[in-house]
Each structure stands twice: as C-alpha cells, then as structure tokens.
Design an enzyme around this catalytic site. Structure first.
Site, PDB file in Angstrom:
ATOM      1  N   ALA A   1      -5.755  -4.766   0.730  1.00 23.51           N
ATOM      2  CA  ALA A   1      -6.198  -6.161   0.657  1.00 23.51           C
ATOM      3  C   ALA A   1      -5.021  -7.046   1.072  1.00 23.51           C
ATOM      4  O   ALA A   1      -4.504  -7.838   0.296  1.00 23.51           O
ATOM      5  CB  ALA A   1      -6.654  -6.483  -0.769  1.00 23.51           C
ATOM      6  N   GLU A   2      -4.593  -6.889   2.321  1.00 17.54           N
ATOM      7  CA  GLU A   2      -3.322  -7.488   2.764  1.00 17.54           C
ATOM      8  C   GLU A   2      -3.272  -8.996   2.592  1.00 17.54           C
ATOM      9  O   GLU A   2      -2.266  -9.566   2.191  1.00 17.54           O
ATOM     10  CB  GLU A   2      -3.041  -7.133   4.233  1.00 17.54           C
ATOM     11  CG  GLU A   2      -2.647  -5.683   4.474  1.00 17.54           C
ATOM     12  CD  GLU A   2      -3.842  -4.772   4.721  1.00 17.54           C
ATOM     13  OE1 GLU A   2      -5.002  -5.239   4.573  1.00 17.54           O
ATOM     14  OE2 GLU A   2      -3.628  -3.589   5.050  1.00 17.54           O
TER      15      GLU A   2
ATOM     16  N   GLU B   1       0.842  -1.196   0.000  1.00 19.54           N
ATOM     17  CA  GLU B   1       0.000   0.000   0.000  1.00 19.54           C
ATOM     18  C   GLU B   1       0.885   1.257   0.000  1.00 19.54           C
ATOM     19  O   GLU B   1       1.756   1.388   0.860  1.00 19.54           O
ATOM     20  CB  GLU B   1      -0.903  -0.016   1.245  1.00 19.54           C
ATOM     21  CG  GLU B   1      -1.934  -1.137   1.175  1.00 19.54           C
ATOM     22  CD  GLU B   1      -2.408  -1.616   2.546  1.00 19.54           C
ATOM     23  OE1 GLU B   1      -2.083  -0.980   3.555  1.00 19.54           O
ATOM     24  OE2 GLU B   1      -3.092  -2.660   2.587  1.00 19.54           O
TER      25      GLU B   1
ATOM     26  N   ASP C   1       1.540  -4.071  12.928  1.00 23.46           N
ATOM     27  CA  ASP C   1       0.240  -4.394  13.532  1.00 23.46           C
ATOM     28  C   ASP C   1      -0.728  -5.000  12.509  1.00 23.46           C
ATOM     29  O   ASP C   1      -1.631  -5.744  12.861  1.00 23.46           O
ATOM     30  CB  ASP C   1      -0.384  -3.123  14.106  1.00 23.46           C
ATOM     31  CG  ASP C   1       0.618  -2.312  14.904  1.00 23.46           C
ATOM     32  OD1 ASP C   1       0.527  -2.294  16.132  1.00 23.46           O
ATOM     33  OD2 ASP C   1       1.509  -1.683  14.277  1.00 23.46           O
ATOM     34  N   PHE C   2      -0.538  -4.649  11.233  1.00 25.79           N
ATOM     35  CA  PHE C   2      -1.467  -5.128  10.199  1.00 25.79           C
ATOM     36  C   PHE C   2      -1.135  -6.557   9.757  1.00 25.79           C
ATOM     37  O   PHE C   2      -1.867  -7.142   8.956  1.00 25.79           O
ATOM     38  CB  PHE C   2      -1.447  -4.232   8.952  1.00 25.79           C
ATOM     39  CG  PHE C   2      -1.657  -2.751   9.199  1.00 25.79           C
ATOM     40  CD1 PHE C   2      -2.102  -2.272  10.419  1.00 25.79           C
ATOM     41  CD2 PHE C   2      -1.418  -1.835   8.176  1.00 25.79           C
ATOM     42  CE1 PHE C   2      -2.287  -0.915  10.634  1.00 25.79           C
ATOM     43  CE2 PHE C   2      -1.606  -0.473   8.380  1.00 25.79           C
ATOM     44  CZ  PHE C   2      -2.031  -0.013   9.605  1.00 25.79           C
TER      45      PHE C   2
ATOM     46  N   HIS D   1      -0.958   0.822  16.295  1.00 22.79           N
ATOM     47  CA  HIS D   1       0.097   1.218  15.357  1.00 22.79           C
ATOM     48  C   HIS D   1       1.457   1.372  16.046  1.00 22.79           C
ATOM     49  O   HIS D   1       2.279   2.173  15.633  1.00 22.79           O
ATOM     50  CB  HIS D   1      -0.247   2.545  14.665  1.00 22.79           C
ATOM     51  CG  HIS D   1      -1.406   2.481  13.727  1.00 22.79           C
ATOM     52  ND1 HIS D   1      -2.695   2.328  14.158  1.00 22.79           N
ATOM     53  CD2 HIS D   1      -1.467   2.532  12.373  1.00 22.79           C
ATOM     54  CE1 HIS D   1      -3.510   2.308  13.112  1.00 22.79           C
ATOM     55  NE2 HIS D   1      -2.791   2.425  12.016  1.00 22.79           N
TER      56      HIS D   1
END
Lengths: 339, 320
Positions: free
Chosen positions: A66-67, A36, A92-93, A135
């Site tokens: 859209a990880e 991203e 974190d994602f 985050h």
C-alpha cells in the site's frame, strides 16, 4: 567524518546499508523503518537484515502493499517528530506513491514557510540487472526535477554506509537510490571503496568524489556507473588515455564546482548516466559546466545514457542501450580518436 | 459532557463570519487562486474543538478553515495566510489549501485522498511513544473512493492505531452526487470491512454531533482502536468560489440550505428551549462579524511576501 583509527573491513553494499541503519537506529530512537518485506525477511536485497530482531515490529514495520498510504504515513511520522526511513522496494514503484512524495514530503517544508522540517528518507533500489522495463529504471533525474528533495545514489560500499547515515540525520527529505548491481556485488569484486569503518560515520551529502585522477578527460557519473567507468578507464589507460572519474554521489545537491574544476583542466567531458537521456542529468551537467566556465570551455562533449526507451528484457537488447564497461570504453576510445 | 449552548452557537457564528471574511478576498483578487469554503459545515468544526486536546493531531483537506480554527490555529495568522500575506501562518507560501501549524499539530493537503495517510503517521507515532493522543484524518465523501481510504483503515485496524477517520459527507464530489459513485447507502458501514464499528451522524445537529464525536474520540483515546465517523452535511457554496454549480438544482440548494443550516437550526432550538432569544443571538452574530471584519481590515494592511524571498525554505538550513 570517519575516525581514521577505526578498524576497517571489506563488506558489501547491502551489509553497509544494514549496518548504517542498525547504528542510526541505535543512536536515535526516533528513527523508524517501514516498507514491504523490511522486517522478517530483512529486505529483498538484505539491506534491512537483523533490524526486526533487534528493534521489534513497532520500529521495523512490515507494511501491506500500500505504497501511497505508507509513504504518506512516513510524512505524518516525520511531522510528529519521528525520523522515518520508508523503503519502496524498487524505484519503479515510486510512481505508485509519487503523490505523497512530491506533493507532501518535498513541498511541506516550503509550503509551511520553513516551519515544518521533513527528516524522512525514501530508500529504494534502481538500476539494470536484467529485470526489464518495470524493475530496472534509475529515475534519479525525475526526482531531481521536482523541487524539495535531496537525491542520493551511492557508488562505493563506504558511501552506502556514510551517505545513508547522512540521509537519516538530515532535516530534509532524501530519496536514496541504491543500485541493485551494487547490492548484489561481492565485496571482493569492488574496484573502489569496499573498505568500510566499523563504527558509524557520515559522508556529507552534496560533495562529489574524485575516484580516479586523470588529465585527458573528465568522466562524470554516479551509482553503478562508477564501477563500470573504473573498469573502462583501466582498459583505455593501457593505451595512454588518462581519464578522471567523478562520482557525483548526489544530484541534488549537485556539486558542479568539482566537475567544473576538473573540466577546466581536461577540456573534455563525458557524462555516463544509467537514467534516460533526454531532459536528464547529462544535459544538466553539460549546461551547468558551460554556465560556470563559459560556452567555449569544452573541446569535446559526449553523453552516454539510456536512449529514451523502456528497458528491454533480452540481454542482447539491454546491453545495446544501457551503459556498461564495454560501451563506456568504446565511447572513451571514440572521443580519444576524435580529439 | 456538559455543553454550553451559547458557546456552541458563538463558535459556529465565529466560524461562519471567518469564512465570510474570506469570501471578500475573492472578487478583489487578494486571494488569487481558488477558495473552498465550508459554509454550512460549522457544526463539524465545533465537534472537533470540543473533543480534541492541543496535543492531538488533525490532518485536513482542501476545505480546512474550520478544522484549523477548531484546532486552535490563531485566526489572525490563518486569515493572513489565506490572504497570501507575509504575516500568515506560513509566510504566504502555503495559502488557503496548505496551512501548517506544527505547534498545534494541524496540517492540511489540497490533494483529495491524501489526508488519511499523513494522519496515520501521527497515529503510529503516538502509539509508538505510548502517548494518549489521537490523530484525526478528515476526508470528504469524494475521498472515500480513493485507494488510501481502504489502505489506511486497513493499516489502522490491523495495527490498532489511535486514528479517527472523520468523513464530511456533503454529498457531492465536486459535481458528482454520492449515489452515482458509491455503492453503499452510508460510507461508515464500510468500516465493518476492517473489523471496525462505523457510525453515521447528522452533521448539522451541533449538540448531537458534538456528543457523538466526543464519545468516538474518547473510545479511540482509551485504546479502543480506530474509529470511523461520518457526518452528513451540505455544501452551501460551490465547490470553489467561482464554481458555476449548475449540477445542483436551484430548488435543491434552496431547500437544503433551509433544512441543513446548523446555525439557523440551532438558533430555532435555543429560542424554542428558552435558552436564547432572537435579539441576544443576533447580538452574538453581530459580535462575530465585527470581530472578523476588524481582523480582515488588519490583514488587508499586512504586506505581501517580499519577492526576494521566493526561493527561501525549499530546504532547511542544516548545522553540520
């Protein structure tokens, strides 16, 4: 290793990453970058600057949010013979796409009986800079707990460049956790390793770096913890406390030998870890040292890590739980007083 | 496309005989985990085998044996892998849900919804390199309600990647009938949401499906963009061997097995057309069974992996 004749400059962490990516993508056309905001914007921390203009949208791909799918796409790319670098903006994602990370990327070399290499890098940013619970995490121990991934977290600017090159050239999957503080820090403010060779070079993954020699106590840390510890060590040195600081560079593989050799001399061990305390890096380091040196090898053991609590938003609360120069200095003085 | 009817029939019977050989390993605990079989879904395997080249990629599911055979994975090595042997495709490390054959660009995943992203990566690599290959991502009807279905079709469409999304709609996500969890009457109609044309075909009509799938692959291979093709079928066995399968009526199962068996359907068609006779087709059945039984006997005498190698292959050795 670096060519000693190369010209050296002071650059900052995000420049070092971008430069490494640029040189590795020049060197090997199989290297592709996706994530991203890695393209037109050059990354939210500037670590992918100039790459889109140089290599175009097929090799530097801005993805939708859209990880799970673009991480799996990285797995497929690696299986198809490319060398993908997938950026997940914040560590974190990684929870969003953990399935592809730990079930596919990390396990396929093993599940295939060694037939399928996985030359894939997940580059991401962790660490505390006031971004609160979702985050700010580091999470390196989470990935180290799951088998099949190398886990790298650079501290010096030089290592940002050299370790990224090593990660890209590796046949094994690498989780590469940059620290936001180090990405935003000015080059002149680094206490260690801001002189970086201009040309491409590789810093081998799995060899710890003794960033400060000392005789009284072994301080083991990584990532931004190295800079914080250098600050603290300089303070306590005025009072004759001589701290040896080891930058692990990676926690998979873990260079226990370098740590144990130091502890064998000092007899005192402090682990400074910006990740969570329990079931984590600090306990692992202590146990591995004891396994190697014997249960009586340590006169003092101390762990300084985030005490199993989500990261709070308020600065006063964040400072109360996250290791920083002041809290590390305090811990060092307490240890010295108790010895 | 000129199809050879007896070859189609033979391919289906060989696949079924392969799967029946696998079934024998469950009560004996030679396969000591769960086993998902595709019995009743043979026509889809045949369609894959006809349309794909060795360089195309297939990323399959937990129910993957026919797809592997269709892609040219050696049956002997696949059976040995399913039976957890050192001689297996992955030296017994992958097992039946995780066969990997990099030489044939075949892989699978045991996680529902996880196949399409990997296939998307192959498709991206083919496009980047300007290669005339397609990547087939296979999923069941259950996986089409996973977020990856949306994410991947969107990315494939917006970047115009050579991805073929093949949906095996066997009508149940384990115990849950599709009508209870899916709002549209077909799955393929969702393709329109991504600007793609989707198609639903009868997945038990081996000739019709083979032709339709080949046309779909051809279109994508020629730069026509990603495709979505849904093949309707019925899972003859439980979700896994040992599944009590109380969620489907006995009468439903009996009726569907009679109506939706691609092999017996095709047998009737061949006899009616005079392209085969009961005796000749039975001989093909017997030959397939004998072949797979002989292979099974061989595999059964293969060694299990040496326990001392349990930690091998976590990381690849690297020359520095």
């Amino acid at each position: 290793m670096a060519d000693v004749n190369q010209s050296m400059r002071r650059i900052n962490g995000s420049q070092a990453i971008a430069e490494s990516l640029m040189q590795e993508m020049e060197r090997d056309e199989r290297v592709v970058l996706l994530g991203e905001d890695v393209g037109r914007s050059g990354g939210v921390f500037g670590t992918t600057r100039d790459l889109f203009d140089r290599f175009g949208p097929m090799r530097v791909r801005d993805t939708p949010i859209a990880e799970m799918s673009f991480t799996g796409m990285g797995v497929g790319m690696a299986m198809a013979g490319l060398r993908p670098v997938v950026e997940i903006m914040f560590v974190d994602f990684l929870g969003v796409c953990l399935e592809q990370i730990y079930n596919a990327m990390a396990k396929i070399p093993y599940m295939s009986g060694g037939r399928v290499p996985m030359p894939m890098v997940i580059k991401t940013a962790g660490g505390n800079i006031g971004s609160a619970a979702q985050h700010s995490q580091c999470l390196w121990a989470t990935f180290a707990h799951l088998p099949g991934m190398h886990v790298v977290a650079p501290a010096t600017v030089r290592d940002h460049k050299g370790l990224m090159a090593a990660a890209i050239r590796s046949e094994n999957p690498v989780i590469f956790i940059e620290h936001k503080e180090l990405l935003l820090k000015k080059s002149k403010d680094f206490l260690s390793g801001a002189e970086v060779p201009e040309g491409a070079f590789v810093t081998p993954i799995g060899k710890a770096n003794i960033v400060r020699g000392g005789s009284d106590l072994t301080l083991v840390t990584l990532s931004a913890g190295v800079e914080y510890s250098l600050e603290a060590a300089a303070e306590v040195a005025r009072d004759g406390i001589d701290v040896e600081i080891i930058d692990l560079r990676s926690i998979v593989p873990l260079d226990v030998e370098t740590v144990a050799n130091s502890v064998a001399r000092t007899g005192r061990l402090l682990v400074v870890d910006e990740d969570y305390l329990s079931f984590g890096l600090s306990a692992e380091i202590v146990v591995r040292v004891l396994e190697r040196l014997g249960p009586g090898a340590l006169r003092q053991i101390q762990r300084h890590a985030v005490p199993d609590v989500p990261i709070p938003a308020a600065l006063s609360l964040e400072q109360a739980i996250v290791p920083g120069p002041a809290s590390i200095e305090r811990t060092l003085r307490e240890m010295a007083a108790a010895s | 496309m000129k199809l050879n009817p007896l070859n189609l029939y033979r391919m289906m019977t060989r696949m079924r005989a392969f799967e029946e050989a696998c079934l024998e390993g469950v009560p004996t605990f030679e396969i000591h985990g769960e086993l998902h079989t595709s019995i009743g879904q043979e026509a889809i395997g045949v369609a894959l085998a006809h349309a794909l080249t060795p360089e195309d990629a297939v990323v399959s599911t937990h129910r993957n044996h026919y797809h592997a055979l269709a892609k040219g994975v050696p049956p002997r090595a696949l059976l040995a892998e399913i039976f957890e042997r050192e001689t297996g495709l992955c030296r017994g490390r992958g097992g039946h849900m995780h066969p990997f054959d990099p030489d044939r660009h075949f892989s699978a995943t045991g996680i529902v919804g996880a196949s399409l992203p990997v296939a998307l990566g192959y498709a991206y690599a083919f496009k980047l390199r300007g290669l005339p290959h397609v990547a087939v991502g296979i999923c069941g009807d259950g996986a089409t309600n996973h977020g990856t279905f949306h994410e991947c079709l969107n990315m494939a469409a917006v970047w115009d990647l050579p991805l073929v999304c093949l949906i095996e709609n066997n009508q149940y996500a384990i115990s849950v009938p599709i009508g209870e969890v899916t709002a549209t009457s077909t799955i393929s109609e969702r393709a329109a949401a991504y600007g793609l044309a989707g198609e639903t075909v009868v997945g038990t009509d081996v000739e019709g499906l083979t032709e339709a799938f080949a046309a779909t692959v051809r279109k994508t291979r020629k730069g026509g963009g990603p495709s979505v093709i849904e093949a309707t079928c019925y899972r003859f066995r439980g979700h896994y061997e040992g599944d009590h399968d109380g969620y489907r009526d006995r009468s439903e199962k009996k009726r569907k097995r009679a109506e939706m068996d691609p092999i017996s359907r095709y047998r009737d068609i061949l006899i009616a057309r005079g392209e085969g006779d009961a005796e000749g087709l039975a001989a093909i059945d017997a030959e397939a069974r004998a072949e797979m039984q002989a292979m099974l006997a061989e595999v059964r005498s293969d060694p299990q992996p040496d326990p001392s190698g349990a930690l091998d292959h976590i990381f690849l050795e690297e020359a520095r």
